[in-house]
Design an enzyme around this catalytic site. Structure first.
Site, PDB file in Angstrom:
ATOM      1  N   ASN A 167      -4.717  -2.023 -13.161  1.00  0.00           N
ATOM      2  CA  ASN A 167      -3.370  -2.156 -13.727  1.00  0.00           C
ATOM      3  C   ASN A 167      -2.777  -3.447 -13.182  1.00  0.00           C
ATOM      4  O   ASN A 167      -2.458  -3.516 -11.993  1.00  0.00           O
ATOM      5  CB  ASN A 167      -2.531  -0.938 -13.298  1.00  0.00           C
ATOM      6  N   TRP A 168      -2.647  -4.430 -14.051  1.00  0.00           N
ATOM      7  CA  TRP A 168      -2.161  -5.743 -13.587  1.00  0.00           C
ATOM      8  C   TRP A 168      -0.635  -5.797 -13.428  1.00  0.00           C
ATOM      9  O   TRP A 168      -0.097  -6.811 -13.000  1.00  0.00           O
ATOM     10  CB  TRP A 168      -2.609  -6.828 -14.561  1.00  0.00           C
ATOM     11  N   LYS A 169       0.072  -4.776 -13.853  1.00  0.00           N
ATOM     12  CA  LYS A 169       1.540  -4.776 -13.782  1.00  0.00           C
ATOM     13  C   LYS A 169       2.075  -6.043 -14.433  1.00  0.00           C
ATOM     14  O   LYS A 169       1.496  -6.514 -15.410  1.00  0.00           O
ATOM     15  CB  LYS A 169       2.005  -4.632 -12.330  1.00  0.00           C
ATOM     16  N   HIS A 223       3.381   5.819 -15.640  1.00  0.00           N
ATOM     17  CA  HIS A 223       3.171   5.210 -14.314  1.00  0.00           C
ATOM     18  C   HIS A 223       4.432   5.407 -13.480  1.00  0.00           C
ATOM     19  O   HIS A 223       5.548   5.347 -14.004  1.00  0.00           O
ATOM     20  CB  HIS A 223       2.847   3.715 -14.467  1.00  0.00           C
ATOM     21  N   GLU A 277       6.031   3.538 -11.581  1.00  0.00           N
ATOM     22  CA  GLU A 277       7.025   2.452 -11.649  1.00  0.00           C
ATOM     23  C   GLU A 277       7.887   2.598 -12.899  1.00  0.00           C
ATOM     24  O   GLU A 277       9.063   2.229 -12.892  1.00  0.00           O
ATOM     25  CB  GLU A 277       6.318   1.085 -11.588  1.00  0.00           C
ATOM     26  N   GLU A 287      -1.511   9.511  -8.581  1.00  0.00           N
ATOM     27  CA  GLU A 287      -1.040   8.361  -7.821  1.00  0.00           C
ATOM     28  C   GLU A 287       0.149   8.761  -6.954  1.00  0.00           C
ATOM     29  O   GLU A 287       1.296   8.770  -7.436  1.00  0.00           O
ATOM     30  CB  GLU A 287      -0.614   7.240  -8.783  1.00  0.00           C
ATOM     31  N   GLY A 293       1.073   0.224  -3.840  1.00  0.00           N
ATOM     32  CA  GLY A 293       1.524  -1.103  -3.436  1.00  0.00           C
ATOM     33  C   GLY A 293       2.022  -1.174  -2.008  1.00  0.00           C
ATOM     34  O   GLY A 293       2.673  -2.143  -1.611  1.00  0.00           O
ATOM     35  N   SER A 343      -3.162   1.853  -3.454  1.00  0.00           N
ATOM     36  CA  SER A 343      -3.761   0.945  -2.464  1.00  0.00           C
ATOM     37  C   SER A 343      -5.283   1.080  -2.363  1.00  0.00           C
ATOM     38  O   SER A 343      -5.830   1.040  -1.262  1.00  0.00           O
ATOM     39  CB  SER A 343      -3.089   1.126  -1.095  1.00  0.00           C
ATOM     40  N   GLY A 399      -4.123  -1.249  -8.592  1.00  0.00           N
ATOM     41  CA  GLY A 399      -3.078  -2.228  -8.885  1.00  0.00           C
ATOM     42  C   GLY A 399      -3.439  -3.582  -8.291  1.00  0.00           C
ATOM     43  O   GLY A 399      -4.273  -4.316  -8.822  1.00  0.00           O
ATOM     44  N   GLY A 400      -2.842  -3.886  -7.148  1.00  0.00           N
ATOM     45  CA  GLY A 400      -2.978  -5.201  -6.508  1.00  0.00           C
ATOM     46  C   GLY A 400      -4.398  -5.741  -6.440  1.00  0.00           C
ATOM     47  O   GLY A 400      -4.643  -6.916  -6.776  1.00  0.00           O
TER      48      GLY A 400
END
Ligand code: PEP
Length: 249
Positions: free
Chosen positions: A9-11, A95, A97, A167, A173, A213, A234-235
């Site tokens: 997931n590149w956000k 998600h 976020e 999640e 993150g 993470s 993610g990151g």
């Protein structure tokens, strides 16, 4: 045996040019990675670039959200049909976020999920508790509410087309990962819910990804758990080398 899925997931990161550069580096690193499904979810503006860059590979592209209406006066929204038109095969729904910053609720997750299924997309539905909820021992209760809310009036056939992502919000993150056992406990609980709501067969076929993470150095421990069928990253999915190391766990 459930086939693993590693999804990135590149956000809100990467332009179209960044996307093409990523795939140029990433694809050779996963060219012989046939052991799992690989999914990349870029921002809307880079979806077509990602689909073009991934053509001829086994990597599929997903959107990070989508709206339930087909078209209309909904400024800023993108429909599931529009996402399909870019060549995407999937969409992330619910998600944390989006729940935290954009008013996503279990009801809107359910509407988006039905629209995604009707459009032929594979949804990745996200659930997970906050730190306060975990500390109050509410993890199972929260997961149950999110699970039931997301899957209201879903048929068994429809359910068999989704991927579920557990999640824990406190691990996203933050560099804090749930221990493999903590994740496995929640996955087991989600599978129990799937069994109660649908059937044992559907529950045992359900693929549940862990997200929070995930990095090249913790993916093996997570994937060693029989309950963990993959990862939503993610990151660490932003860098071709690091995401390829996770794919090639
Ligand atoms: C995510 O965005 O779904 C996620 C799990 O992020 P990170 O891997 O950066 O914690």
């Amino acid at each position: 045996m459930r086939r693993p899925v590693i999804a990135g997931n590149w956000k809100m990161y990467k332009t179209q040019a960044d996307t093409r550069a990523f795939f140029e580096r990433f694809l050779p690193l996963v060219a012989s990675s046939t052991h799992c499904d690989i999914v990349v979810a870029p921002p809307f503006t880079a979806l077509a670039a990602a689909v073009g860059a991934a053509r001829g590979s086994t990597v599929t592209v997903a959107a990070q959200d989508g709206f339930w209406e087909k078209e209309g006066a909904f400024t800023g929204q993108v429909s599931m049909g529009m996402i399909v038109e870019t060549g995407c095969k999937g969409v992330i729904i619910g998600h944390s976020e989006r729940r935290q910053f954009f008013g996503e609720t279990n009801e809107t997750v359910n509407k988006k999920l039905k629209a995604a299924l009707a459009a032929g997309l594979r949804p990745i539905v996200c659930v997970g508790e906050t730190l306060a909820e975990r500390e109050m021992n509410l993890t199972h209760a929260v997961l149950e509410k999110q699970f039931e809310g997301a899957f209201v009036s879903l048929t068994g056939d429809e359910f068999s087309r989704i991927l579920l992502a557990y999640e824990p919000v406190w691990a996203i993150g933050t560099g804090r990962t749930a221990t493999a056992e903590m994740a496995a406990d929640s996955h087991r609980y989600l599978r129990e819910l799937a069994q109660k709501r649908f059937t044992s067969e559907r529950a045992s076929a359900l693929r549940i990804l862990y997200g929070g993470s995930v990095k090249p150095d913790n993916i093996r421990g997570l994937m060693a758990q029989v309950e963990i069928d993959g990862a939503l990253v993610g990151g660490a999915s932003l860098d071709a080398q690091s995401f390829a190391s996770i794919v090639n766990f």
